[in-house]
Design a protein around this motif. Structure first.
Motif, PDB file in Angstrom:
ATOM      1  N   GLN A 462       0.834  -1.215   0.000  1.00  0.00           N
ATOM      2  CA  GLN A 462       0.000   0.000   0.000  1.00  0.00           C
ATOM      3  C   GLN A 462       0.861   1.254   0.000  1.00  0.00           C
ATOM      4  N   LYS A 465       2.045   2.043  -3.482  1.00  0.00           N
ATOM      5  CA  LYS A 465       0.954   2.616  -4.279  1.00  0.00           C
ATOM      6  C   LYS A 465       0.685   4.057  -3.873  1.00  0.00           C
ATOM      7  N   ALA A 466       0.697   4.314  -2.553  1.00  0.00           N
ATOM      8  CA  ALA A 466       0.353   5.654  -2.051  1.00  0.00           C
ATOM      9  C   ALA A 466       1.435   6.661  -2.449  1.00  0.00           C
ATOM     10  N   ASN A 469       0.593   7.500  -5.890  1.00  0.00           N
ATOM     11  CA  ASN A 469      -0.671   8.231  -5.990  1.00  0.00           C
ATOM     12  C   ASN A 469      -1.079   8.746  -4.608  1.00  0.00           C
ATOM     13  N   LYS A 471      -3.310  10.361  -3.439  1.00  0.00           N
ATOM     14  CA  LYS A 471      -4.721  10.315  -3.042  1.00  0.00           C
ATOM     15  C   LYS A 471      -5.015   9.105  -2.153  1.00  0.00           C
ATOM     16  N   LEU A 472      -4.176   8.067  -2.283  1.00  0.00           N
ATOM     17  CA  LEU A 472      -4.415   6.852  -1.521  1.00  0.00           C
ATOM     18  C   LEU A 472      -4.013   6.981  -0.047  1.00  0.00           C
ATOM     19  N   TRP A 475      -6.401   6.092   2.843  1.00  0.00           N
ATOM     20  CA  TRP A 475      -6.559   4.726   3.364  1.00  0.00           C
ATOM     21  C   TRP A 475      -5.812   4.569   4.686  1.00  0.00           C
TER      22      TRP A 475
END
Lengths: 503, 95
Positions: A462, A465-466, A469, A471-472, A475
């Motif tokens: 995660q 990915k964050a 991006n 925006k993540l 989470w």
């Protein structure tokens, strides 16, 4: 006085088959005076008593009985007049309005035709933020109520209860300044609100404390402006009077129906007969009350049992000195003092008890936050459960306590909602509940950082990915909030998460 | 001003007094006598004269807002031609 600038609402336009039409409406509102005893007798005004138990011999018109006026009822009418910024007439007089009906034992109603107690005044009728109709009051006179006839208890007889006979009414007569069904209902609502502020009428429409006769006519666009210039009523069309309505919804429906009925007649080349009509809620129609036509000869004359009513300016001034802050002024003050919208101010000042509750909550606190909590959380919940502010399980002190905890940063907005729910359902001191149930929000950045580190370490995929991006990142914030039971300060979490992911 | 039979009949009806047709002329005559007297009074010029409402300087009597009467439905109903279940009972009147 603070005055909010308003523009007049647009008149309602109804499209007929041939042309457009506008409505002209004037109301006679009968408001029962809040008093213990009747206008001319010492019998009680209490609603719902055993039949004929609130009746004095003078109410039953026994021979030789004489009326003696209840001074408090006069004071209440003067107070109402002052609340409507009206002229108070120091000399007024009582007249007899003669007609025959079984629930009127005297054979006449004592009223004030020629010299009413209160003269011209005005009401500002709110039709939404920045929009209001100024409705002129022509007069307010004091009169007796009639009794009640019950027609469905026996197939051949009507039953009469005189408990209401002689109860004091104020008849508030408006000028034909109302231009649509919604305005008419809003006008009655505004009168009701003002009188409830003044304590002169409880405004209970179900019990008949507030009833309206509605005069309706229709005219072509432009005619009303001509009337305003010339004062000539004839251009407004012939009116019909719809009698005795005790619901805002019926008032609107009756006006709507009556206007369309008149338009249909006029467009067919017919003419309107001036008459008294009755609204039938079952059919949604109005129908003619033919029996009223001949009875219209009321043969008014001054009541020889009563001297003219003379009051002193000093007495009027004393009453004026005890007037409360009225709805318009309170609303304007709420807007300027607490920085809230006119809409919110309107909600909070609808009932004087609501406004008082809000001000207790807002005292020494953030007015806007207090308004939000009182309107959305408290009023919203009370309305859903069918309660008034008087039945609120949350006191102003308790709600203030919750606001203090938010202001100090002890709890987050989200936890505050949970806390409100606990106080609402279980009661208790908000600060103690927060302590006892460990609801205090974690503002200790060290503790939050530790949580964030744990979650980052456990979710390397995660994190990748964050980083690609941003925006993540939300989470991670969600995970931290979950791990802390919602007690972490959301701003602090946001900040730490984005810093850590940015590393 | 003169009261004709029709007006006399109408006034009697509004007052709910039963007057037979043969009594109407006499009633109309009585009305006319009374109105004649009032016409005579109307000859007096009262311009600018305040109406006299009492022969002695009196103020309208007031009462305080206290409950001093009621609670005796049976006495209120005792002279009624018909009363049932605490109500006056009258021939059906429905709007």
């Amino acid at each position: 006085m603070l005055d909010l600038a308003h523009e007049a609402p647009k008149p309602k336009v109804i499209s007929g088959a041939k042309s457009d039409w506008e409505l002209v409406i004037g109301l006679e509102v009968h408001a029962q005076v809040s008093s213990k005893a009747k206008l001319f007798s010492g019998a009680s005004t209490r609603f719902g008593a055993e039949p004929n138990s609130n009746v004095a011999f003078v109410d039953a018109a026994m021979p030789g009985m004489l009326p003696v006026v209840n001074e408090f009822c006069i004071a209440q009418a003067v107070r109402t007049g002052l609340g409507l910024k009206a002229q108070i007439n120091l000399v007024s007089a009582f007249d007899r309005k003669n007609y025959f009906y079984p629930d009127l034992p005297q054979g006449y109603q004592i009223s004030q035709l020629y010299h009413p107690l209160v003269g011209e005044g005005e009401v500002l009728v709110d039709m939404g933020p920045g929009v209001a109709r100024r409705v002129r009051i022509e007069r307010i006179h004091v009169e007796q109520d009639a009794g009640k006839s019950i027609h469905d208890m026996d197939p051949t007889m009507s039953f009469v209860d005189l408990n209401r006979t002689g109860v004091a009414l104020m008849e508030i007569v408006s000028r034909p300044d109302i231009r649509g069904p919604e305005e008419a209902a809003a006008y009655v609502a505004k009168l009701r609100q003002i009188m409830r502020y003044l304590g002169t009428c409880d405004g209970n429409m179900q019990n008949g404390s507030l009833r309206a006769d509605v005069n309706v006519s229709v005219c072509k666009p432009g005619d009303y402006e001509r009337y305003q210039e010339t004062g000539d009523h004839r251009v407004l069309g012939t009116r019909c009077e719809i009698k005795n309505m005790n619901s805002m919804r019926f008032i609107q429906a009756a006006i709507e129906y009556e206007a369309r009925r008149q338009i249909a007649i006029l467009e067919d080349g017919g003419s309107i007969v001036q008459e008294t009509r009755l609204y039938d809620p079952d059919t949604g129609e109005t129908r003619s009350m033919r029996s009223k036509e001949e009875a219209h000869d009321y043969r008014y004359f001054p009541d020889p049992d009563l001297l003219p009513l003379e009051i002193e300016q000093d007495w009027v001034d004393e009453i004026a000195a005890t007037l409360p802050e009225l709805p318009d002024e309170k609303k304007a003050r709420f807007v300027t003092e607490y920085g809230m919208t006119e809409y919110d101010a309107g909600v909070l000042t609808a009932e004087t008890e609501n406004a008082a509750f809000f001000e207790e909550v807002a005292r020494g606190r953030d007015g806007k936050a207090a308004a939000n909590w009182v309107i959305n959380d408290l009023f919203g919940r009370l309305r859903k459960e069918g309660h008034g502010i008087g039945e609120s399980p949350v006191s102003s002190g308790q709600l203030g306590g919750i606001l203090d905890l938010i202001a100090k940063g002890d709890i987050s907005g989200k936890i505050a909602k949970d806390l409100f729910d606990i106080v609402y359902t279980e009661g208790g001191d908000p600060a103690e509940i927060v302590e006892a149930r460990r609801m205090r929000q974690v503002t200790d950045t060290g503790a939050i950082e530790a949580e964030v580190d744990k979650i980052i370490a456990a979710n390397p995929a995660q994190v990748e990915k964050a980083k690609a991006n941003p925006k993540l990142a939300g989470w991670f914030v969600g995970q931290v909030m979950k791990a802390t039971g919602g007690k972490a300060n959301p701003q602090a979490v946001n900040e730490i998460v984005s810093r850590k992911l940015g590393d | 001003m003169s009261i004709d039979l029709e007006t006399a009949r109408r006034v009697a009806h509004l007052a709910r007094i039963a007057v037979s047709d043969e009594d109407l002329p006499a009633l109309a005559d009585e009305f006319n006598t009374i109105l004649g007297f009032i016409e005579q009074l109307n000859e007096v010029d009262v311009d600018g004269v305040e109406p006299m409402t009492s022969v002695t300087p009196m103020r309208l009597k007031r009462r305080p807002d206290e409950i001093t009467a009621g609670g005796y439905a049976e006495r209120i109903l005792s002279n009624a031609p018909d009363a049932r279940e605490g109500f006056f009972a009258v021939p059906k009147v429905v709007e």
